[in-house]
Motif scaffolding. Structure first.
Motif, short mmCIF file in Angstrom:
data_model
loop_
_atom_site.label_atom_id
_atom_site.label_comp_id
_atom_site.label_asym_id
_atom_site.label_seq_id
_atom_site.Cartn_x
_atom_site.Cartn_y
_atom_site.Cartn_z
N PHE A 172 3.93 5.83 -0.40
CA PHE A 172 2.60 5.32 -0.09
C PHE A 172 1.54 6.40 -0.25
CE2 PHE A 172 5.04 2.28 2.78
CZ PHE A 172 4.97 1.23 1.88
N MET A 196 -2.62 -1.06 -1.09
CA MET A 196 -2.95 0.32 -1.46
C MET A 196 -3.10 0.51 -2.97
SD MET A 196 -0.52 2.34 1.22
CE MET A 196 -0.87 3.90 0.44
N GLY A 222 1.97 -1.94 0.21
CA GLY A 222 1.94 -1.34 -1.12
C GLY A 222 0.90 -1.99 -2.01
N ASP A 255 5.75 -4.37 4.49
CA ASP A 255 5.84 -3.18 3.63
C ASP A 255 5.42 -3.50 2.21
OD1 ASP A 255 6.92 -1.23 5.53
OD2 ASP A 255 8.65 -2.55 5.58
N VAL A 277 9.60 4.44 -2.26
CA VAL A 277 8.81 4.57 -1.04
C VAL A 277 9.31 5.71 -0.16
CG1 VAL A 277 8.18 3.45 1.13
CG2 VAL A 277 8.03 2.18 -1.01
#
Length: 232
Positions: A62, A95, A92, A88, A54
């Motif tokens: 991302f 997305m 992820g 977080d 990340v």
């Protein structure tokens, strides 16, 4: 030749450690040290799975994931993150990541999670019917090409979203508990991650349903899980 894993991390020692272990496990690897290089790597190499850090320079994980999903929407991606906050991890997944693993992690755990993702995103894991086309209302699923259309418009599904849809659509009316769906789609190693299946289903609804708040196809059975049933 073994399956090819893209190892994307800005820390050289971590890349070397992961690659050494994966080579011993029979995998091939390619590597990148930042998000921009990762996107170029995916464009130019045949890759079976991406391990994507990340926190990276030039382009974070991302943003790199967004770009990768545009280039090769079906490639499975596991996010590597030093952050342990739930938000977080869910970001992820929302997305389009297929899984996440928090640093520090053991190499055995990483390899196990990789194999689980590869199993559930490999075409022959789908319980294919004798017909190549699975049609449910306005949804058309081509089980040989792994393409999905709604009202003849192609959908951009991640491998996990695709398998959830096929699992539900193959048995309309059957209620799957979250644990059953997790086990069927993601493997029993993930049965303690029930919230992640909700995130994947929510993402799938946004793509499949005209009105995700009032779904026609993918229904929540409150307190239990989900079922597929066309609402006329």
């Amino acid at each position: 030749m073994g399956q090819v894993i893209a190892v994307v991390d800005d820390e050289v020692k971590i890349r070397e450690m992961i690659q050494s272990y994966l080579h011993n496990e029979g995998f091939e690897t390619v590597e990148a040290g930042d998000g921009v290089s990762a996107v170029h790597l995916i464009e130019t190499h045949k890759v079976d799975l991406v391990l994507l850090d990340v926190m990276m320079p030039k382009m974070d994980g991302f943003q790199a994931l967004r770009e990768i999903r545009i280039i090769k929407r079906k490639i499975p991606v596991i996010m590597l993150t030093a952050k342990s906050e739930e938000i977080d991890k869910l970001l992820g997944l929302e997305m389009g990541a297929d899984d996440y693993i928090t640093k520090p992690f053991s190499m055995r755990e990483l390899a196990a999670r990789m194999r689980a993702v590869l199993r559930r995103t490999t075409p022959d894991e789908i319980d294919v019917e004798s017909d190549e086309l699975l049609i449910r209302g306005e949804i058309e699923i081509n089980l040989s090409t792994y393409e999905v259309r709604v009202s003849d418009e192609p959908l951009n599904l991640t491998p996990t979203e695709y398998k959830i849809l096929v699992t539900l659509a193959q048995k309309p009316g059957r209620v799957y508990s979250r644990l059953q769906l997790m086990d069927s789609v993601m493997g029993e190693a993930f049965i303690n991650y029930e919230r992640s299946i909700d995130t994947h289903v929510s993402n799938l609804r946004k793509k499949v349903e005209k009105d995700p708040a009032h779904p026609r196809y993918i229904h929540t059975v409150y307190g239990i899980g989900y079922r597929f049933g066309e609402k006329k």
